[in-house]
Every structure is written in structure tokens, then in C-alpha cells.
Design a protein around this motif. Structure first.
Motif: not given
Length: 373
Positions: A157, A160-161, A178, A182, A185
Motif C-alpha cells: 500500500a 502504491q501511495r 485515491q 491508500w 489501508q
């Protein structure tokens, strides 16, 4: 639990070796660069699916060969465990337990608990917070499968962030939506990871203080404090409030991936105030506290690897360390040293079964069989 037999092919400078070990103390004596530490590293590899020293697997293959193989036979809870790892250049690593290959290497972590004490541990004191986080993660992951899964998911995660932050140059509704996903999470997974880390440190520190006091003769006080953003308030709020800053920097500035340990000696940072002997005593006490912690949680003793631990320890501290490892709670120990006579004297004090091996240019030969009883 203990390691009975090891078979090594083409691992670093060890072309071929198949030593058999005893319960008690197994000693490897030889000059610097002979291959003593490489042998310990193969044992570490069978426990953690990777080298203690080099994370690039292909660099652990003997430079003249195309593959390495390590096989170990362990006794664990009165059952035999056959562990096999093989790597060919440019191929996927094979890791097997009793001839069955793992789907995920993370499934193996914790089966063969192990503690290694090495001169490179000094990185825990001298280098950045990532070294201390890796230390905590490696211990907790050995007894808590959920923690390891949560850590893997958190890191995914986080990647991705960070990728989103690098891709955009300004906040907009689409990016904010978005980031919300994240951030939630990271906050949820991070809270569980923080709780597990806190519990570990809370249980570790009293044992660590006691062990350091024993090794040092009670001459200094030590402490370890866990430092985390989770101690400063609502992490979701921190993540939201710092989005503009994160966007400029291109990475996430708050979360458990920024946690640290404050290592103190007599009220001052050990990094600045400790002598070489004090730092070494600090690290040995830390790792032996880890050993105690894993023994308690697993219900059996881990394997202990001691790489060149007596260097930079004065005679009194070295003798106190040997008093500790001579106790029954330490079932199997592997020790390296450059001085055979010194190690023989040290081992004799413990009264434990022992075997000596001479290591020369990657070749391992059993010596002094008469010292076993």
C-alpha cells in the motif's frame, strides 16, 4: 531444536562441505576471510530464506560457478526437518521443506527460529532507523505470521501511495479520492503493526536490561524506547494534513515505516557515548534478549550464531558472556573465532559438548574430536 547436518555447494568461497554438528557448541576457527562467516550465513539462510549479509542472491554464488545449494537436516520437536535451497543464475530460487516446495517463502519464516550476533550488528546503532525497524520486523515475524502478512500488505500500500505522489504535481479530486483509499489501508494495517511492535519492545526491554547488567558487571544502565507517529495522535489526520508536503517530496512522511528505536546508555545515546566494548555489550544483550523472547514464545530454544563476538570485549565481559551461553537454555551454539587457543579456553569453561572445525580457504575440517563428551 538443533541442526544435525549441513551440505553446501558453491556458496560464496565454500565449494563443497558437509559437516555434522553436535548439540552444544560448534566452533569454527580460521583466519579472516577463510569462510567461517560464510558457513554461519548458510545456516542463517536455511532459517530466513536469505543471506544475513547480502540481499542479492546471485552474488552469493561462488563466482566460478552457476549455482549454489544448501541442505540442512534439523531436529525440531522430535521430528526431522529436511530443508533445501538452490539457486541457479537468472533462475527462480527453489526452497523446499521435506522435498515439498513452498508456494511463498514467508510460509517458512519462524519454522527454524535463529538468532545471529555479528560485527555487522553495529549498523543497528550507527545507521538509520530502517536498520532498527528491520531488526524488530525480523524478530516479530519469526513468531507471528499475521504480523508478517500485515507488514507485506502495508509495504504494498505504501508503494502504491508513493507511486501516486510521484506521478502527480498537484492535489485534485481524483488524486484525493485515491489517496483516501491508500491512507485508510495504511492507517488500519499500521495500527496493528504498531501494537505488535509495542508489545514486543515492552517484553524485550526488561530482559535486555538484566542481560546487559550481567555482561557489564552492573557498571552502566541501558534503555530502549520505541518511537512512532502513532504515539502522536490520529494517523489518518496526519496523513491527510501532510498530503501537500508529501506531494512535493514524492513520498509518504508519516506512518509506521518511519518508526525508530532510541538506544540509550547511562541516559545518553549509545551511538555517541558508548565505547567499542560498551556498544558490543549493548548489541549482544539485545540479541540475547531476543533469544529469550523467541524461546518463550516458541516453547523451544532457537539456534544461536556467534560471529567473532569476543573481539573488542575485555576479559571480564567475555567471561560473563560465556557464563550466560553455558547455561542449559542455550541448546545449540555456533561460534567463529580467529584464535583457536582462546576459543578452546572459553568453550572449556561452559562444560558443554563441543566440536571444533578448522576453516581454511573455504575448506572445513573437523578437529579435536576428543573435546566432545
Amino acid at each position: 531444536m538443533y541442526l544435525k547436518h549441513l551440505n553446501i555447494l558453491n556458496y560464496k568461497n565454500i565449494s563443497q562441505a558437509d559437516p555434522e554438528f553436535c548439540e552444544g557448541i560448534n566452533c569454527f576457527v580460521g583466519a579472516n576471510g577463510a569462510g567461517k562467516t560464510n558457513l554461519l550465513d548458510t545456516i542463517y539462510y536455511l532459517s530466513f530464506c536469505k543471506s544475513f549479509f547480502n540481499s542479492i542472491d546471485s552474488q552469493n554464488i561462488n563466482h566460478e560457478e552457476d549455482f549454489f545449494v544448501i541442505q540442512g537436516t534439523f531436529e525440531r520437536n522430535e521430528h526431522e526437518e529436511q530443508i533445501y535451497v538452490a539457486l541457479k543464475r537468472n533462475k527462480k530460487k527453489q526452497f523446499k521443506r521435506n522435498k515439498k516446495e513452498y508456494n511463498k517463502l514467508s510460509e517458512h519464516i519462524g519454522l527454524l527460529p535463529l538468532v545471529m550476533i555479528s560485527p555487522s550488528d553495529e549498523r543497528l546503532i550507527t545507521e538509520g532507523s530502517d536498520q532498527r525497524r528491520k531488526y524488530v520486523d525480523s524478530v516479530v515475524s519469526q513468531y507471528n505470521k499475521l504480523y508478517l502478512e500485515q507488514l507485506i500488505r502495508y509495504n504494498r500500500a505504501l508503494m502504491q501511495r508513493n507511486a501516486l505522489l510521484k506521478k502527480h504535481d498537484q492535489l485534485n479530486p481524483g488524486l484525493i479520492a485515491q489517496l483516501d483509499v491508500w491512507d485508510e489501508q495504511l492507517a488500519t494495517l499500521g495500527e496493528d503493526i504498531y501494537r505488535h511492535r509495542s508489545q514486543f519492545i515492552e517484553q524485550l526491554v526488561p530482559v535486555f536490561r538484566e542481560l546487559y547488567s550481567h555482561i557489564s558487571g552492573g557498571n552502566e544502565t541501558v534503555d530502549i524506547t520505541y518511537v512512532s507517529h502513532y504515539q502522536g495522535g490520529d494517523i489518518m489526520e496526519m496523513l491527510r494534513n501532510n498530503r501537500s508536503r508529501d506531494l512535493i517530496l514524492g513520498y509518504t512522511t508519516h506512518g509506521i515505516h518511519k518508526d525508530d528505536l532510541s538506544l540509550m546508555l547511562s541516559g545518553r545515546p549509545v551511538k555517541k557515548e558508548g565505547s567499542q566494548g560498551q556498544k558490543k555489550s549493548f548489541l549482544i544483550a539485545l540479541k540475547l534478549a531476543q533469544y529469550e523472547f523467541l524461546s518463550k514464545h516458541n516453547g523451544f530454544a532457537p539456534i544461536l550464531l556467534l560471529d567473532d563476538v569476543f573481539d573488542k570485549l575485555d576479559l571480564e565481559r567475555g567471561n560473563r558472556l560465556i557464563q550466560l551461553v553455558g547455561e542449559e537454555r542455550f541448546r545449540q551454539i555456533f561460534i567463529t573465532d580467529t584464535q583457536k587457543e582462546r576459543l578452546e579456553g572459553i568453550v572449556r569453561q561452559t562444560g558443554k559438548n563441543n566440536r571444533f572445525f578448522e576453516v581454511r580457504e573455504g575448506v572445513i575440517n573437523r578437529k579435536n574430536a576428543e573435546m566432545e563428551h
